[in-house]
Write a protein that holds these residues in place. Structure first.
Motif, mmCIF file in Angstrom:
data_model
loop_
_atom_site.group_PDB
_atom_site.id
_atom_site.type_symbol
_atom_site.label_atom_id
_atom_site.label_comp_id
_atom_site.label_asym_id
_atom_site.label_seq_id
_atom_site.Cartn_x
_atom_site.Cartn_y
_atom_site.Cartn_z
ATOM 1 N N GLY A 7 5.965 0.966 16.288
ATOM 2 C CA GLY A 7 7.397 0.821 16.036
ATOM 3 C C GLY A 7 7.724 0.802 14.559
ATOM 4 O O GLY A 7 8.677 1.456 14.112
ATOM 5 N N ILE A 8 6.945 0.076 13.777
ATOM 6 C CA ILE A 8 7.167 0.021 12.322
ATOM 7 C C ILE A 8 6.914 1.387 11.701
ATOM 8 O O ILE A 8 7.690 1.863 10.872
ATOM 9 N N VAL A 9 5.836 2.033 12.114
ATOM 10 C CA VAL A 9 5.519 3.362 11.586
ATOM 11 C C VAL A 9 6.616 4.351 11.962
ATOM 12 O O VAL A 9 7.029 5.176 11.143
ATOM 13 N N LYS A 10 7.124 4.258 13.177
ATOM 14 C CA LYS A 10 8.224 5.135 13.615
ATOM 15 C C LYS A 10 9.441 4.930 12.718
ATOM 16 O O LYS A 10 10.079 5.899 12.296
ATOM 17 N N ASP A 41 -8.039 -0.276 11.257
ATOM 18 C CA ASP A 41 -8.237 -1.600 11.841
ATOM 19 C C ASP A 41 -7.316 -2.639 11.210
ATOM 20 O O ASP A 41 -7.122 -3.715 11.757
ATOM 21 N N ASN A 42 -6.773 -2.331 10.047
ATOM 22 C CA ASN A 42 -5.839 -3.208 9.348
ATOM 23 C C ASN A 42 -4.417 -2.797 9.734
ATOM 24 O O ASN A 42 -3.999 -1.664 9.482
ATOM 25 N N ASP A 43 -3.656 -3.699 10.343
ATOM 26 C CA ASP A 43 -2.303 -3.386 10.810
ATOM 27 C C ASP A 43 -1.339 -3.010 9.689
ATOM 28 O O ASP A 43 -0.270 -2.474 9.952
ATOM 29 N N GLN A 44 -1.696 -3.284 8.445
ATOM 30 C CA GLN A 44 -0.820 -2.959 7.324
ATOM 31 C C GLN A 44 -1.223 -1.661 6.633
ATOM 32 O O GLN A 44 -0.652 -1.308 5.600
ATOM 33 N N GLU A 68 6.156 5.277 -0.364
ATOM 34 C CA GLU A 68 7.151 4.375 -0.955
ATOM 35 C C GLU A 68 7.871 3.561 0.126
ATOM 36 O O GLU A 68 8.059 2.358 -0.011
ATOM 37 N N ILE A 69 8.266 4.228 1.181
ATOM 38 C CA ILE A 69 8.965 3.539 2.277
ATOM 39 C C ILE A 69 8.020 2.543 2.950
ATOM 40 O O ILE A 69 8.423 1.429 3.297
ATOM 41 N N ALA A 70 6.764 2.930 3.115
ATOM 42 C CA ALA A 70 5.780 2.025 3.721
ATOM 43 C C ALA A 70 5.655 0.754 2.892
ATOM 44 O O ALA A 70 5.619 -0.350 3.450
ATOM 45 N N ARG A 71 5.582 0.887 1.566
ATOM 46 C CA ARG A 71 5.474 -0.294 0.702
ATOM 47 C C ARG A 71 6.658 -1.236 0.906
ATOM 48 O O ARG A 71 6.486 -2.451 0.930
ATOM 49 N N ARG A 74 6.078 -3.486 3.775
ATOM 50 C CA ARG A 74 4.825 -4.252 3.685
ATOM 51 C C ARG A 74 3.646 -3.551 4.350
ATOM 52 O O ARG A 74 2.808 -4.173 5.005
ATOM 53 N N MET A 75 3.628 -2.221 4.202
ATOM 54 C CA MET A 75 2.508 -1.428 4.711
ATOM 55 C C MET A 75 2.013 -0.523 3.601
ATOM 56 O O MET A 75 2.723 -0.271 2.626
ATOM 57 N N ARG A 76 0.799 -0.016 3.779
ATOM 58 C CA ARG A 76 0.231 0.955 2.839
ATOM 59 C C ARG A 76 -0.115 2.218 3.609
ATOM 60 O O ARG A 76 -0.805 2.154 4.626
ATOM 61 N N PHE A 77 0.384 3.341 3.119
ATOM 62 C CA PHE A 77 0.013 4.646 3.664
ATOM 63 C C PHE A 77 -0.966 5.253 2.678
ATOM 64 O O PHE A 77 -0.591 5.651 1.583
ATOM 65 N N LEU A 78 -2.233 5.293 3.059
ATOM 66 C CA LEU A 78 -3.307 5.732 2.191
ATOM 67 C C LEU A 78 -3.543 7.232 2.316
ATOM 68 O O LEU A 78 -3.369 7.804 3.395
ATOM 69 N N THR A 79 -3.969 7.859 1.234
ATOM 70 C CA THR A 79 -4.298 9.277 1.257
ATOM 71 C C THR A 79 -5.618 9.472 1.994
ATOM 72 O O THR A 79 -6.605 8.801 1.704
#
Length: 101
Positions: A7-10, A41-44, A68-71, A74-79
């Motif tokens: 839901g958060i990712v959506k 495995d990390n929800d963030q 940027e939006i993920a930050r 409170r999430m990190r979208f990693l490359t």
């Protein structure tokens, strides 16, 4: 099995002006197929993999926007890695991860 924060990712994806086309296990396919998301495995943390056939100049701005939006959520979208999609048979596709170029 622990549920993933789909839901958060959506919400993040939609705020970036994109849509999810399909979610399967830990993978989230976006409607335009230039990249896909993978839960960790990390929800963030979510990994963003780029389609090897996508034009880097076209998708790099979108990936930065997602990060940027993920930050702000409170999430990190990693490359992540590059990937290649191919038709495996009539009903299945083959997804192969390759080192990023």
């Amino acid at each position: 099995m622990k549920t993933k924060p789909l839901g958060i990712v959506k919400n993040i994806v939609e705020e970036a002006g994109m849509d999810i086309s399909y979610a399967y296990e830990d993978l989230v396919f976006l409607e335009h197929n230039s990249y896909l998301l993978q839960f960790t495995d990390n929800d963030q943390e979510v990994v963003v993999h780029k389609n090897k056939e996508a034009d880097e100049s076209m998708v790099s701005h979108d990936i930065i926007r997602l990060q940027e939006i993920a930050r702000s959520n409170r999430m990190r979208f990693l490359t992540g890695k590059d990937y290649v999609l191919s038709q495996d048979d009539d009903e299945n596709i083959r997804l192969e991860f390759v080192p990023a170029t």
